[in-house]
Design a protein around this motif. Sequence first.
Motif, mmCIF file in Angstrom:
data_model
loop_
_atom_site.group_PDB
_atom_site.id
_atom_site.type_symbol
_atom_site.label_atom_id
_atom_site.label_comp_id
_atom_site.label_asym_id
_atom_site.label_seq_id
_atom_site.Cartn_x
_atom_site.Cartn_y
_atom_site.Cartn_z
ATOM 1 N N UNK A 189 -42.928 59.051 44.756
ATOM 2 C CA UNK A 189 -42.292 59.369 43.688
ATOM 3 C C UNK A 189 -42.349 58.006 42.803
ATOM 4 N N UNK A 190 -42.126 56.941 43.369
ATOM 5 C CA UNK A 190 -42.160 55.677 42.418
ATOM 6 C C UNK A 190 -43.499 55.255 42.211
ATOM 7 N N UNK A 191 -44.289 55.315 43.120
ATOM 8 C CA UNK A 191 -45.828 55.154 42.866
ATOM 9 C C UNK A 191 -46.293 56.040 41.737
ATOM 10 N N UNK A 192 -46.186 57.246 41.766
ATOM 11 C CA UNK A 192 -46.665 58.098 40.825
ATOM 12 C C UNK A 192 -45.957 58.052 39.561
ATOM 13 N N UNK A 193 -44.914 57.578 39.381
ATOM 14 C CA UNK A 193 -44.216 57.078 38.127
ATOM 15 C C UNK A 193 -44.923 55.888 37.643
ATOM 16 N N UNK A 194 -45.185 55.035 38.362
ATOM 17 C CA UNK A 194 -45.792 53.861 37.929
ATOM 18 C C UNK A 194 -47.316 54.062 37.292
ATOM 19 N N UNK B 218 -49.884 55.922 30.356
ATOM 20 C CA UNK B 218 -49.219 55.869 29.005
ATOM 21 C C UNK B 218 -49.610 54.368 28.392
ATOM 22 N N UNK B 219 -49.869 53.499 29.385
ATOM 23 C CA UNK B 219 -50.519 52.157 28.738
ATOM 24 C C UNK B 219 -51.852 52.280 28.222
ATOM 25 N N UNK B 220 -52.683 52.934 28.946
ATOM 26 C CA UNK B 220 -54.002 53.084 28.448
ATOM 27 C C UNK B 220 -54.187 53.982 27.113
ATOM 28 N N UNK B 221 -53.195 55.038 27.062
ATOM 29 C CA UNK B 221 -53.297 56.011 25.995
ATOM 30 C C UNK B 221 -52.990 54.775 24.537
ATOM 31 N N UNK B 222 -52.063 53.885 24.642
ATOM 32 C CA UNK B 222 -51.884 53.191 23.549
ATOM 33 C C UNK B 222 -52.829 52.042 23.508
#
Length: 351
Positions: free
Chosen positions: A331-336, A342-346
Amino acid sequence: LASRTTQYLFRFTPHHTPKAYTMFFLKPGSLFTHPQRSRFPLQALRYASGLSAAIGAKCSAAVPQTSKTPPTTPPGRHTLSGFSLHACCPKPWATAALSLLFSAVVSAQALQTTIDTATLGDTKIRLVTMVAGVQPGVQYLHVHQNEATAVTAAKAMLTSAKKGSFVTWVGQGDRYVSFKLQGLTYKFDPNRIFTTAGAHATLNSQGPFSAEALAAVRQVAVQFTQRYVDSMQLVVALHNNTDGGGLSIDSYLPGGTESANTQLVHRSSSHDPDDFFYTTNADIYAYFSKRNFNIVLQDNTKVVDDGSLSVYAGQKGIAYLNVEAQHGHLKQQTAMLKAVQQYIRQWNPRP
Ligand SMILES: [Zn+2]
């Protein structure tokens, strides 16, 4: 567009769940001439670019489905239902429909897998690549086969984002790779071979050493970096670590075992110390530390050359981001990884 020969149908049909709909885009008669369900997305792509302008310019009204519904449905689990637009729709409809069309094509294809092979003596390593969709300049990768949580997280991320390319080493099931050459068995850590000094050291520490073995290992490393690393704007590595042992974000704090290799470190109280990012790039560090993730910025000038991919990336000026999570922290790694997307999108790469 009014004549029979230029009439097209947009159709929506239930796909997997009642809430998700996949659109088929058909030329009349194609149900009969192309009975294979899988042919439709390719056919749709072929027609879409030419039609988008025509639909936008000439369409005027959507009409409910009538008795013109083709008498048969294509094979497979899909059924045609809902409504159709007889080649006519307001311009926003055309835009939305075409957007849905391309989504449908991507979901129909799911993860495309290709396999590359690297050879070391009598050992073959399969470099298995899974692609969900085009994401230029970004490569996700994984070299330690025993770190299975990372692979599951990567697949979840690809499926969810519907974009990205992930390559993983598949060899002997272990963190290490061994191979026979001229009667001797050599062993190395795949994340220690990206510089000559590192490859030398990992062979030496795991078993016998020879110049031939070093050359073989370095050849694989160069093959890998040329194909998956060197031309990328961002390389995202995935690793798993062990709870309470080995590396954690605390290893990089002043006094920690990795502090000499570290330029900056941000420790978050809202994340497990074993779940952290590690980067060679100051912009990436700023982004994730601002969002209160655990993250380390490598000191690219002082870092000890252990042959790891982060050292190689630091030497080459490549933006590298390691998404490191504890074994089982899916769960944590998927969230990361979601945060990486999201980082790549911006991301607006600096010239
Ligand atoms: Zn690892």
